[in-house]
Scaffold this active site. Structure first.
Site, PDB file in Angstrom:
ATOM      1  N   TYR A 183       1.113  -1.521  -0.054  1.00  0.00           N
ATOM      2  CA  TYR A 183       0.201  -0.047  -0.401  1.00  0.00           C
ATOM      3  C   TYR A 183       1.189   0.812  -0.221  1.00  0.00           C
ATOM      4  CZ  TYR A 183      -3.949  -3.021   1.201  1.00  0.00           C
ATOM      5  OH  TYR A 183      -5.179  -4.540   1.322  1.00  0.00           O
ATOM      6  N   LYS A 222       3.981 -15.645   1.486  1.00  0.00           N
ATOM      7  CA  LYS A 222       3.446 -15.981   0.427  1.00  0.00           C
ATOM      8  C   LYS A 222       4.628 -16.279   0.219  1.00  0.00           C
ATOM      9  CE  LYS A 222       0.609 -17.073  -2.565  1.00  0.00           C
ATOM     10  NZ  LYS A 222      -0.259 -18.041  -2.827  1.00  0.00           N
ATOM     11  N   ASP A 260      -3.047 -17.785   1.680  1.00  0.00           N
ATOM     12  CA  ASP A 260      -4.221 -18.576   0.701  1.00  0.00           C
ATOM     13  C   ASP A 260      -4.631 -20.188   1.445  1.00  0.00           C
ATOM     14  OD1 ASP A 260      -1.647 -19.346  -0.209  1.00  0.00           O
ATOM     15  OD2 ASP A 260      -2.560 -19.710  -1.976  1.00  0.00           O
ATOM     16  N   ASP A 265      -5.126  -7.053   6.116  1.00  0.00           N
ATOM     17  CA  ASP A 265      -6.670  -6.746   5.531  1.00  0.00           C
ATOM     18  C   ASP A 265      -7.766  -7.524   5.258  1.00  0.00           C
ATOM     19  OD1 ASP A 265      -8.795  -4.650   4.782  1.00  0.00           O
ATOM     20  OD2 ASP A 265      -6.964  -3.499   3.606  1.00  0.00           O
ATOM     21  N   ASP A 284     -10.583  -8.892   8.784  1.00  0.00           N
ATOM     22  CA  ASP A 284     -12.004  -9.173   8.272  1.00  0.00           C
ATOM     23  C   ASP A 284     -12.571 -10.289   7.875  1.00  0.00           C
ATOM     24  OD1 ASP A 284     -11.838  -6.000   7.680  1.00  0.00           O
ATOM     25  OD2 ASP A 284     -13.062  -6.103   5.577  1.00  0.00           O
TER      26      ASP A 284
END
Ligand code: NAD
Length: 370
Positions: free
Chosen positions: A143, A194, A227, A251, A255
């Site tokens: 970001y 990852k 994942d 992020d 959630d």
């Protein structure tokens, strides 16, 4: 010098002031019944500050936030400010607070109260007793990484670029937060990246492993691909104690974990910065939900995410675990007694207003301490 903790209270917009009033009730209760006083100063943020000052956060309020022992925030935003230029939008006030206070670790607990186990979209047996903490790196990664932007190539094709970048100190400081939290919880950290396809992920894995071996050998550490973590969170969420991950994966995963608990009105959060030279850590506590303009001003919002954010502040900024436990137990007992705000209403429960929920909490605190 006074030891009284200084809290900057930024109630903000929409339901922010209504839910913050219930925190005030509890702070008053702590002062009266447990002789714990706070120096609580009010300030303006978001649309409330735009209306009063023309900006979503003034330099004076920013300075107050830097001087406070902790900042407690309600929520910002609302349709009346939606058409302002980007730099003047209510959300910019919150972003400036996070940036100037250098809040690099975002703590998002996912906790299922027994009384609300049916509110989850997962089967009750999967989430009953769930108590997980997602620690998301908040100031680095894709970001913020450079280069970034959209460019037009010589052949007219457009290309969008963002850069995932982390340094070892950035990974270590958020890793420390996770290990230290785990030491006070169930002693287990999952580090998520990852590393199979991203060099920054490989550096993340190596750095967390080295930090563990050097400083936290007694904490159980596991590495997991992001994942897989997303799958595991909805398959067997109770396997997780503390999860630490980067800004982007955090992020999404925070959630996902939050929704295991079923309701936005129940979710607190903390954002922590570095220790300053006096050993004081900058910190901001806020509910995960927004300003809910659709229900603002009607005394029907759920104040529990705000109240639980206050409890997190007691626990993490002020080392007041006993008082934080007391407030969390009061929330649990009030829910078990069947009192609910509209958003968490179920069959055979009684609907109460925001303020009645606040009153019920202080009555329960009285009971718990009598
Ligand atoms: P929201 O979280 O405000 O509301 C989403 C839905 O959940 C609404 O139907 C709302 O009524 C309900 N809800 C939220 N909190 C609740 C509570 N405590 N009790 C009962 N119901 C609750 O998200 P949104 O509608 O997407 O955004 C509304 C405004 O809030 C926008 O201006 C947005 O930019 C802002 N926002 C602010 C923050 C923040 O301050 N951290 C976060 C998200 C959104």
């Amino acid at each position: 010098m006074s030891n009284t903790k200084k809290i900057l209270v930024l109630a903000g917009d929409g339901i922010g002031p209504e839910v913050m009033r219930q925190v005030r009730r509890i702070a008053d209760w702590l002062a009266k019944r447990r002789s714990i006083g706070f120096d609580m100063e009010d300030g303006l943020v978001g649309g409330a500050s735009i209306d009063a000052n023309g900006f979503p956060l003034t330099d004076e309020t920013m300075a107050d936030a830097m001087a406070a022992d902790a900042v407690l925030l309600g929520a910002v935003g609302g349709p009346q400010w939606d058409n302002l230029p980007f730099e003047r939008k209510p959300e910019r006030g919150l972003l400036r607070l996070r940036k100037d206070m250098a809040l690099f670790a975002n703590l998002r607990p996912a906790f299922v109260f027994d009384a609300l186990v049916d509110a989850s979209s997962l089967k009750p047996e999967l989430v009953r007793g769930l108590d997980t903490m997602i620690v998301r790196e908040l100031t680095g990664g894709v970001y913020f990484g450079e280069p970034r932007g959209i460019e037009t190539l010589p052949d007219g094709t457009r290309r969008g670029v963002n850069t995932q970048v982390y340094t070892t100190p950035e990974i270590e400081r958020v890793g420390r937060v996770a290990f230290e939290l785990a030491a006070k919880r169930r002693g287990k950290v999952h580090s998520v990246e990852k590393a199979n396809v991203m060099e920054s992920g490989l550096l993340w894995r190596e750095t967390i492993q080295a930090l563990h071996d050097a400083e936290y050998p007694n904490i159980e550490l596991a590495h997991m691909y992001a994942d897989n973590c997303a799958m595991q969170l909805v398959r067997t969420p109770k396997q997780f104690d503390v999860v630490v991950t980067d800004n982007l994966f955090g992020d999404i995963l925070s959630d996902c974990a939050a929704m295991l608990t079923g309701s936005l009105g129940m979710l607190p959060s903390a954002s922590l910065g570095a220790d300053d030279k006096n050993g004081k850590r900058k910190a901001l506590y806020e509910p995960v939900h927004g300003s809910a303009p659709d229900i603002a001003g009607r005394d029907i919002a759920n104040p529990l995410a705000m109240v639980l954010s206050f409890a997190m502040m007691l626990r993490y900024s002020f080392d007041m675990a006993e008082d934080a436990d007391l407030i969390e137990t009061a929330v649990k007992n009030v829910l078990s007694s069947g009192l609910r705000t509209a958003d968490i209403l179920q069959a055979n429960t009684a609907r109460v207003s925001t303020s009645t929920m606040g009153e019920s909490l202080t009555r329960e605190l009285d009971k718990l301490t009598s």
